[in-house]
Design a protein around this motif. Structure first.
Motif, PDB file in Angstrom:
ATOM      1  N   LEU A  21       0.822  -1.205   0.000  1.00 56.40           N
ATOM      2  CA  LEU A  21       0.000   0.000   0.000  1.00 56.40           C
ATOM      3  C   LEU A  21       0.862   1.264   0.000  1.00 56.40           C
ATOM      4  CD1 LEU A  21      -2.878  -0.934   2.480  1.00 56.40           C
ATOM      5  CD2 LEU A  21      -3.070  -0.549   0.026  1.00 56.40           C
ATOM      6  N   VAL A  22       1.906   1.263   0.838  1.00 60.49           N
ATOM      7  CA  VAL A  22       2.788   2.431   0.902  1.00 60.49           C
ATOM      8  C   VAL A  22       3.487   2.645  -0.442  1.00 60.49           C
ATOM      9  CG1 VAL A  22       4.899   3.356   1.937  1.00 60.49           C
ATOM     10  CG2 VAL A  22       3.165   2.294   3.380  1.00 60.49           C
ATOM     11  N   VAL A  23       3.969   1.559  -1.045  1.00 63.88           N
ATOM     12  CA  VAL A  23       4.654   1.673  -2.336  1.00 63.88           C
ATOM     13  C   VAL A  23       3.680   2.144  -3.416  1.00 63.88           C
ATOM     14  CG1 VAL A  23       5.805   0.370  -4.165  1.00 63.88           C
ATOM     15  CG2 VAL A  23       6.418  -0.024  -1.775  1.00 63.88           C
ATOM     16  N   ALA A  24       2.475   1.589  -3.423  1.00 64.55           N
ATOM     17  CA  ALA A  24       1.488   1.967  -4.435  1.00 64.55           C
ATOM     18  C   ALA A  24       1.078   3.429  -4.289  1.00 64.55           C
ATOM     19  CB  ALA A  24       0.264   1.058  -4.333  1.00 64.55           C
ATOM     20  N   ILE A  25       0.811   3.843  -3.059  1.00 64.08           N
ATOM     21  CA  ILE A  25       0.409   5.241  -2.831  1.00 64.08           C
ATOM     22  C   ILE A  25       1.545   6.192  -3.182  1.00 64.08           C
ATOM     23  CG2 ILE A  25      -0.222   6.920  -1.053  1.00 64.08           C
ATOM     24  CD1 ILE A  25      -1.766   4.670   0.345  1.00 64.08           C
ATOM     25  N   GLY A  26       2.760   5.858  -2.741  1.00 64.11           N
ATOM     26  CA  GLY A  26       3.907   6.720  -3.019  1.00 64.11           C
ATOM     27  C   GLY A  26       4.178   6.856  -4.507  1.00 64.11           C
ATOM     28  N   CYS A  27       4.179   5.728  -5.222  1.00 57.99           N
ATOM     29  CA  CYS A  27       4.445   5.767  -6.665  1.00 57.99           C
ATOM     30  C   CYS A  27       3.307   6.475  -7.406  1.00 57.99           C
ATOM     31  CB  CYS A  27       4.629   4.354  -7.209  1.00 57.99           C
ATOM     32  SG  CYS A  27       6.152   3.550  -6.676  1.00 57.99           S
ATOM     33  N   GLY A  28       2.058   6.193  -6.996  1.00 61.17           N
ATOM     34  CA  GLY A  28       0.923   6.840  -7.657  1.00 61.17           C
ATOM     35  C   GLY A  28       0.933   8.346  -7.482  1.00 61.17           C
ATOM     36  N   ALA A  29       1.192   8.793  -6.249  1.00 59.07           N
ATOM     37  CA  ALA A  29       1.231  10.233  -5.996  1.00 59.07           C
ATOM     38  C   ALA A  29       2.418  10.883  -6.698  1.00 59.07           C
ATOM     39  CB  ALA A  29       1.303  10.496  -4.492  1.00 59.07           C
ATOM     40  N   GLY A  30       3.545  10.190  -6.736  1.00 55.48           N
ATOM     41  CA  GLY A  30       4.711  10.734  -7.428  1.00 55.48           C
ATOM     42  C   GLY A  30       4.468  10.889  -8.916  1.00 55.48           C
ATOM     43  N   ILE A  31       3.837   9.875  -9.525  1.00 57.73           N
ATOM     44  CA  ILE A  31       3.526   9.950 -10.950  1.00 57.73           C
ATOM     45  C   ILE A  31       2.520  11.070 -11.214  1.00 57.73           C
ATOM     46  CG2 ILE A  31       2.403   8.705 -12.849  1.00 57.73           C
ATOM     47  CD1 ILE A  31       3.613   6.135 -11.661  1.00 57.73           C
ATOM     48  N   TRP A  32       1.548  11.249 -10.302  1.00 63.16           N
ATOM     49  CA  TRP A  32       0.570  12.331 -10.462  1.00 63.16           C
ATOM     50  C   TRP A  32       1.253  13.693 -10.418  1.00 63.16           C
ATOM     51  CZ3 TRP A  32      -1.287  16.262  -7.191  1.00 63.16           C
ATOM     52  CH2 TRP A  32      -2.434  16.923  -7.652  1.00 63.16           C
ATOM     53  N   GLN A  33       2.207  13.869  -9.499  1.00 60.96           N
ATOM     54  CA  GLN A  33       2.926  15.142  -9.411  1.00 60.96           C
ATOM     55  C   GLN A  33       3.743  15.399 -10.671  1.00 60.96           C
ATOM     56  OE1 GLN A  33       2.754  17.570  -7.326  1.00 60.96           O
ATOM     57  NE2 GLN A  33       1.587  16.695  -5.629  1.00 60.96           N
ATOM     58  N   LEU A  34       4.360  14.351 -11.220  1.00 61.97           N
ATOM     59  CA  LEU A  34       5.098  14.513 -12.475  1.00 61.97           C
ATOM     60  C   LEU A  34       4.148  14.901 -13.604  1.00 61.97           C
ATOM     61  CD1 LEU A  34       7.613  11.510 -12.381  1.00 61.97           C
ATOM     62  CD2 LEU A  34       8.094  13.928 -11.946  1.00 61.97           C
ATOM     63  N   GLY A  35       2.943  14.312 -13.599  1.00 59.56           N
ATOM     64  CA  GLY A  35       1.954  14.676 -14.613  1.00 59.56           C
ATOM     65  C   GLY A  35       1.521  16.121 -14.500  1.00 59.56           C
ATOM     66  N   ARG A  36       1.369  16.590 -13.260  1.00 55.36           N
ATOM     67  CA  ARG A  36       1.010  17.999 -13.047  1.00 55.36           C
ATOM     68  C   ARG A  36       2.093  18.923 -13.600  1.00 55.36           C
ATOM     69  NH1 ARG A  36      -3.149  20.834 -11.600  1.00 55.36           N
ATOM     70  NH2 ARG A  36      -2.108  21.912  -9.903  1.00 55.36           N
ATOM     71  N   ALA A  37       3.346  18.560 -13.362  1.00 50.90           N
ATOM     72  CA  ALA A  37       4.452  19.374 -13.869  1.00 50.90           C
ATOM     73  C   ALA A  37       4.458  19.389 -15.394  1.00 50.90           C
ATOM     74  CB  ALA A  37       5.779  18.833 -13.333  1.00 50.90           C
ATOM     75  N   GLU A  38       4.245  18.232 -16.012  1.00 55.10           N
ATOM     76  CA  GLU A  38       4.230  18.162 -17.478  1.00 55.10           C
ATOM     77  C   GLU A  38       3.057  18.956 -18.048  1.00 55.10           C
ATOM     78  OE1 GLU A  38       4.212  14.085 -18.559  1.00 55.10           O
ATOM     79  OE2 GLU A  38       6.268  13.704 -17.863  1.00 55.10           O
ATOM     80  N   THR A  39       1.920  18.923 -17.367  1.00 48.81           N
ATOM     81  CA  THR A  39       0.757  19.695 -17.820  1.00 48.81           C
ATOM     82  C   THR A  39       1.052  21.187 -17.800  1.00 48.81           C
ATOM     83  OG1 THR A  39      -0.790  18.011 -17.036  1.00 48.81           O
ATOM     84  CG2 THR A  39      -1.665  20.223 -17.368  1.00 48.81           C
TER      85      THR A  39
END
Length: 262
Positions: A21-39
Motif C-alpha cells: 500500500l505504501v509503495v502503491a500510494i507513493g508511486c501513484g502520488a509521485g507519478i501524479w505530481q510529475l503529470g502535473r508538472a508536465e501539464t
C-alpha cells in the motif's frame, strides 16, 4: 530461496500488504505530481506559442473567446472607474526578493468602453496591496479620464478564490465594489451593456498608476511538483526497504533459533 520468500511474504501477510500500500500510494502520488508538472509545461508552451501570433485589436472585433484566448491584444478606449471591482484576497503575483510571505491585496478589474463602438472590455489592470488597518480602504490608483491604449493577454477570467456562501448581496452598479470573485455574465446583466466574452490582463508598459503587473509565468510551481514527486517516490522506496530489512532480520532470527548458524 523458498524459505526466504516464505519468511518475507507468507509469514508476514500484514506487513507485506502494508508495504504494498505504501509503495502503491507513493508511486501513484509521485507519478501524479510529475503529470502535473508536465501539464504546466505544456500549457506554458502553448501560451508562448499563442503569444507569438499576431496581436489582436479589440476595436476591430467582436472576437470570441476561442479566437482570442491567451493571445496578445491591444484595446483603445476610456475607463469607467465608477464601475470598478476590487477582487479581494489576491496575493502579490511575484513576492519581493527575499520574502517568503505572500502579501495580500486586490486585483483591480475595470471596464474599458472601446473607442468607436459601444462594447465594453473588462481589464485586469493589476495588483495593489490591502490596507492592513482597514480593509474597506481602497488603494490609491490613478485612472486617466481620457482615451487610453491598453495592451495585455486575453483570459477567460482573472482567477478564482474560495468563497463562502453562494448568495450575493445587493450591489450598486455605479460604485466601486469589493468582491471575492468576478463573473462576466453577472456584470453584463447588472449593467445591461454589450461586453467582450473575456477579460484582458494588462501587461507592464511603464505606466506609474500605483498598480503592479509583474505576472508570474505559467510554469511557476513546476519545481515544487518535482520536489513533491521526489518525496513521494522516496516514501515508496523507504517503505520497501523497511519491509525488506525487517523481513531479513526476522529470517535471520528464525535461522538462529532453528540452529542454522552456518
Amino acid at each position: 530461496m523458498n524459505s526466504l520468500l516464505t519468511a518475507l511474504i507468507t509469514k508476514r501477510i500484514v506487513a507485506t500488504v502494508s508495504a504494498l500500500l505504501v509503495v502503491a500510494i507513493g508511486c501513484g502520488a509521485g507519478i501524479w505530481q510529475l503529470g502535473r508538472a508536465e501539464t504546466k509545461m505544456a500549457l506554458a508552451a502553448n501560451l508562448q506559442a499563442r503569444q507569438q501570433m499576431p496581436i489582436l485589436n479589440a476595436n476591430k472585433g467582436p472576437w470570441s473567446l476561442e479566437e482570442a484566448r491567451e493571445r496578445r491584444m491591444i484595446a483603445r478606449g476610456q475607463y469607467i472607474p465608477e464601475a470598478a471591482i476590487w477582487l479581494d484576497n489576491r496575493p502579490r503575483p511575484i513576492p519581493p526578493v527575499g520574502s517568503n510571505n505572500a502579501q495580500s491585496g486586490f486585483y483591480l478589474m475595470m471596464p474599458l468602453k472601446l473607442e468607436g463602438g459601444g462594447e465594453v472590455l473588462w481589464v485586469n489592470r493589476g495588483w495593489a496591496p490591502r490596507n492592513n488597518e482597514n480593509r474597506e480602504t481602497l488603494p490609491p490608483v490613478q485612472t486617466s479620464n481620457t482615451v487610453v491604449s491598453v495592451e495585455g493577454i486575453v483570459f477567460a477570467h482573472p482567477g478564482k478564490v474560495y468563497e463562502l456562501g453562494g448568495g450575493k448581496n445587493a450591489v450598486e452598479k455605479d460604485k466601486p465594489r469589493i468582491e471575492q470573485n468576478f463573473d462576466l455574465a453577472t456584470e453584463s446583466k447588472l449593467h445591461s451593456w454589450a461586453q467582450a466574452p473575456f477579460i484582458l490582463r494588462e501587461v507592464e508598459v511603464g505606466s506609474d498608476d500605483g498598480l503592479l503587473r509583474e505576472w508570474p509565468p505559467l510554469t511557476s510551481g513546476v519545481d515544487r511538483h518535482y520536489a513533491y514527486a521526489f518525496q513521494w517516490f522516496a516514501l515508496a522506496f523507504a517503505g520497501f526497504v523497511f519491509w525488506l530489512v525487517t523481513g531479513l532480520r526476522q529470517y535471520k532470527r528464525q535461522g538462529f533459533a532453528n540452529g542454522d548458524q552456518g
